[in-house]
Design an enzyme around this catalytic site. Structure first.
Site, mmCIF file in Angstrom:
data_model
loop_
_atom_site.group_PDB
_atom_site.id
_atom_site.type_symbol
_atom_site.label_atom_id
_atom_site.label_comp_id
_atom_site.label_asym_id
_atom_site.label_seq_id
_atom_site.Cartn_x
_atom_site.Cartn_y
_atom_site.Cartn_z
ATOM 1 N N LYS A 12 0.867 -1.196 0.000
ATOM 2 C CA LYS A 12 0.000 0.000 0.000
ATOM 3 C C LYS A 12 0.893 1.232 0.000
ATOM 4 O O LYS A 12 1.773 1.372 0.853
ATOM 5 C CB LYS A 12 -0.904 -0.011 1.228
ATOM 6 C CG LYS A 12 -2.086 0.924 1.112
ATOM 7 C CD LYS A 12 -3.156 0.431 0.129
ATOM 8 C CE LYS A 12 -4.273 -0.316 0.803
ATOM 9 N NZ LYS A 12 -5.124 -1.028 -0.170
ATOM 10 N N THR A 57 -2.591 -5.869 0.484
ATOM 11 C CA THR A 57 -2.081 -4.509 0.669
ATOM 12 C C THR A 57 -2.896 -3.806 1.755
ATOM 13 O O THR A 57 -2.392 -2.952 2.478
ATOM 14 C CB THR A 57 -2.139 -3.677 -0.642
ATOM 15 O OG1 THR A 57 -3.498 -3.473 -1.022
ATOM 16 C CG2 THR A 57 -1.380 -4.354 -1.768
ATOM 17 N N ASP A 58 -4.154 -4.196 1.876
ATOM 18 C CA ASP A 58 -4.997 -3.621 2.925
ATOM 19 C C ASP A 58 -4.430 -3.921 4.317
ATOM 20 O O ASP A 58 -4.487 -3.074 5.219
ATOM 21 C CB ASP A 58 -6.425 -4.180 2.794
ATOM 22 C CG ASP A 58 -7.387 -3.454 3.709
ATOM 23 O OD1 ASP A 58 -7.600 -2.242 3.494
ATOM 24 O OD2 ASP A 58 -7.906 -4.084 4.658
ATOM 25 N N PHE A 166 29.614 33.106 -12.003
ATOM 26 C CA PHE A 166 29.656 32.034 -12.998
ATOM 27 C C PHE A 166 30.265 32.597 -14.280
ATOM 28 O O PHE A 166 29.671 33.425 -14.952
ATOM 29 C CB PHE A 166 28.254 31.467 -13.270
ATOM 30 C CG PHE A 166 28.279 30.240 -14.148
ATOM 31 C CD1 PHE A 166 28.860 29.059 -13.705
ATOM 32 C CD2 PHE A 166 27.738 30.273 -15.434
ATOM 33 C CE1 PHE A 166 28.901 27.931 -14.517
ATOM 34 C CE2 PHE A 166 27.775 29.155 -16.247
ATOM 35 C CZ PHE A 166 28.355 27.978 -15.789
ATOM 36 N N ARG A 183 26.043 37.215 -8.739
ATOM 37 C CA ARG A 183 24.687 36.806 -9.099
ATOM 38 C C ARG A 183 23.981 36.223 -7.873
ATOM 39 O O ARG A 183 24.615 35.944 -6.860
ATOM 40 C CB ARG A 183 24.713 35.770 -10.233
ATOM 41 C CG ARG A 183 25.340 34.445 -9.835
ATOM 42 C CD ARG A 183 25.194 33.362 -10.919
ATOM 43 N NE ARG A 183 25.725 32.091 -10.417
ATOM 44 C CZ ARG A 183 25.614 30.930 -11.043
ATOM 45 N NH1 ARG A 183 25.020 30.856 -12.226
ATOM 46 N NH2 ARG A 183 26.106 29.819 -10.510
ATOM 47 N N GLN A 231 27.666 23.511 -9.127
ATOM 48 C CA GLN A 231 28.341 22.224 -8.996
ATOM 49 C C GLN A 231 29.354 22.262 -7.836
ATOM 50 O O GLN A 231 29.460 21.317 -7.050
ATOM 51 C CB GLN A 231 29.088 21.874 -10.300
ATOM 52 C CG GLN A 231 28.187 21.473 -11.463
ATOM 53 C CD GLN A 231 27.748 22.651 -12.348
ATOM 54 O OE1 GLN A 231 27.591 23.786 -11.869
ATOM 55 N NE2 GLN A 231 27.516 22.370 -13.622
ATOM 56 N N ASN A 257 18.824 24.893 -10.519
ATOM 57 C CA ASN A 257 19.400 26.234 -10.434
ATOM 58 C C ASN A 257 18.271 27.217 -10.718
ATOM 59 O O ASN A 257 17.851 27.380 -11.856
ATOM 60 C CB ASN A 257 20.539 26.359 -11.460
ATOM 61 C CG ASN A 257 21.357 27.627 -11.268
ATOM 62 O OD1 ASN A 257 21.033 28.459 -10.420
ATOM 63 N ND2 ASN A 257 22.397 27.777 -12.059
ATOM 64 N N HIS A 259 16.974 30.263 -11.590
ATOM 65 C CA HIS A 259 17.591 31.443 -12.197
ATOM 66 C C HIS A 259 16.868 32.728 -11.806
ATOM 67 O O HIS A 259 15.643 32.797 -11.843
ATOM 68 C CB HIS A 259 17.596 31.310 -13.716
ATOM 69 C CG HIS A 259 18.307 30.091 -14.201
ATOM 70 N ND1 HIS A 259 19.643 29.846 -13.925
ATOM 71 C CD2 HIS A 259 17.874 29.031 -14.918
ATOM 72 C CE1 HIS A 259 20.000 28.692 -14.475
ATOM 73 N NE2 HIS A 259 18.934 28.160 -15.068
HETATM 74 O O1 LIG Z 1 26.256 27.221 -11.497
HETATM 75 C C1 LIG Z 1 26.009 27.067 -12.702
HETATM 76 N N1 LIG Z 1 26.400 25.924 -13.307
HETATM 77 C C2 LIG Z 1 26.158 25.681 -14.638
HETATM 78 O O2 LIG Z 1 26.557 24.618 -15.177
HETATM 79 C C3 LIG Z 1 25.464 26.676 -15.350
HETATM 80 N N2 LIG Z 1 25.061 26.785 -16.650
HETATM 81 C C4 LIG Z 1 24.409 27.968 -16.767
HETATM 82 O O3 LIG Z 1 23.881 28.391 -17.850
HETATM 83 N N3 LIG Z 1 24.410 28.641 -15.598
HETATM 84 C C5 LIG Z 1 25.069 27.851 -14.682
HETATM 85 N N4 LIG Z 1 25.342 28.032 -13.378
#
Ligand SMILES: O=c1[nH]c(=O)c2[nH]c(=O)[nH]c2[nH]1
Length: 307
Positions: A12, A57-58, A166, A183, A231, A257, A259
């Site tokens: 369940k 499952t009950d 970045f 950023r 990353q 990410n 944006h």
């Molecule tokens: O931290 C980031 N990693 C990426 O691989 C990536 N690619 C992207 O367009 N912006 C970012 N920012």
């Protein structure tokens, strides 16, 4: 016969169990979503329809609710361990149990009056507010001998308003992204980590303490890393958990990410001095990776963090 049965499991899913523990006037709440998946000697039910090996499952649903009373819910992990052990050891045909748990957390509501007639303190003892969107998760698997405990969280939304850059990335004829030297870095952390506890002969970790500490290390690493990419931040978060928590050997992250684009205010005769952003919800970059203790086996499935 031209076909054979492959991997199968049943149980369940999404049993929503809420347990109130009453300590006088002070109440405690545990709010779980528990999914049971059992496997074992289940060929017959698929091939011929014989239900002789099938625990309904009950019944698995009822067991979840009964165990909330009988065993109690000290942590998602402890509760999942009790359930998995029960299914595997009480039913001969069941060889493996996988219990997945989501836990929703609640905070107490503060009173407006410190001399509240309810408790004479600053919190109402029986009133709660759901704590954000973050969800604690656990998955317990038991095959009668070996345990695998994965814990984690999802939808922990965090943002750094500076200390993120970045630049220096590959550029081809389709690249339009401008290099960024200051950023916003925002993401919603989904993560699973794996405990190296596998045997009843060894002492199990303190699940709640481990969870709290792992979460704290993730947040602190996010806040304290001067980020050149998401990353890099991910790796810092993972290695901080592995290096600080000896009971954890592997951690996997899925980090969207989120944006934040600077809005062009020139048409309105205004200068945007890194102040006004458009928070786009899609598309988003999706950064995923596992961080391991050196020598540890990679066992967390790649798509686990999207559950
Ligand atoms: O931290 C980031 N990693 C990426 O691989 C990536 N690619 C992207 O367009 N912006 C970012 N920012």
């Amino acid at each position: 016969m031209t076909t054979v049965l492959g991997q199968n499991q049943y149980g369940k899913a999404e049993n929503r169990v809420v347990k109130i523990t009453r300590d006088g006037d002070t109440h405690h709440i545990k709010d779980l979503n528990v999914s049971v998946a059992l496997s074992g000697d289940m060929d017959d039910v698929h091939y011929s329809g014989s239900n002789a090996n099938v625990l309904p499952t009950d019944t698995t649903k009822n067991t979840v609710f009964a165990f909330a009373k009988e065993v109690g819910i000290e942590s998602a992990e402890q509760f999942g361990i009790a359930l998995a052990r029960h299914f595997v050891t009480s039913q001969e045909p069941i060889e493996r149990a996988r219990i997945r748990i989501e836990e929703y957390s609640w905070d107490r509501i503060a009173t407006s009056d410190a001399n509240s007639r309810f408790i004479g303190a600053d919190e109402v003892r029986h009133s709660f507010v759901r704590n954000g969107t973050q969800t604690r998760v656990a998955q317990i698997t038991f095959d009668g001998e070996r345990w695998e405990v994965l814990s984690g969280l999802k939808d922990l939304t965090v943002l750094n308003s500076t200390n993120s850059e970045f630049w220096g990335y590959v550029k081809d004829k389709y690249t339009t992204l401008q290099e960024a030297y200051d950023r916003i870095l925002a993401t919603s952390v989904s993560t699973w980590w794996r405990y190296n506890w596998t045997s009843d002969e060894d002492r199990a970790p303190n699940w709640n303490k481990s969870y709290d500490q792992a979460r704290t290390h993730i947040l602190q690493a996010f806040a304290e890393t001067y980020s050149l990419s998401l990353q890099q931040t991910l790796y810092q978060m993972g290695s901080r958990v592995i290096n600080s928590r000896s009971e954890i050997d592997e951690i996997r992250f899925s980090l969207p990410n989120s944006h934040h684009f600077l809005v062009d205010l020139e048409p309105f005769g205004l200068k945007n001095d890194n102040e006004v952003y458009f928070a786009a919800d899609r598309p988003y970059g999706l950064i995923e990776a596992t961080v391991l203790r050196d020598g540890a086996e990679q066992r967390i499935p790649f798509d686990m963090t999207n559950l």
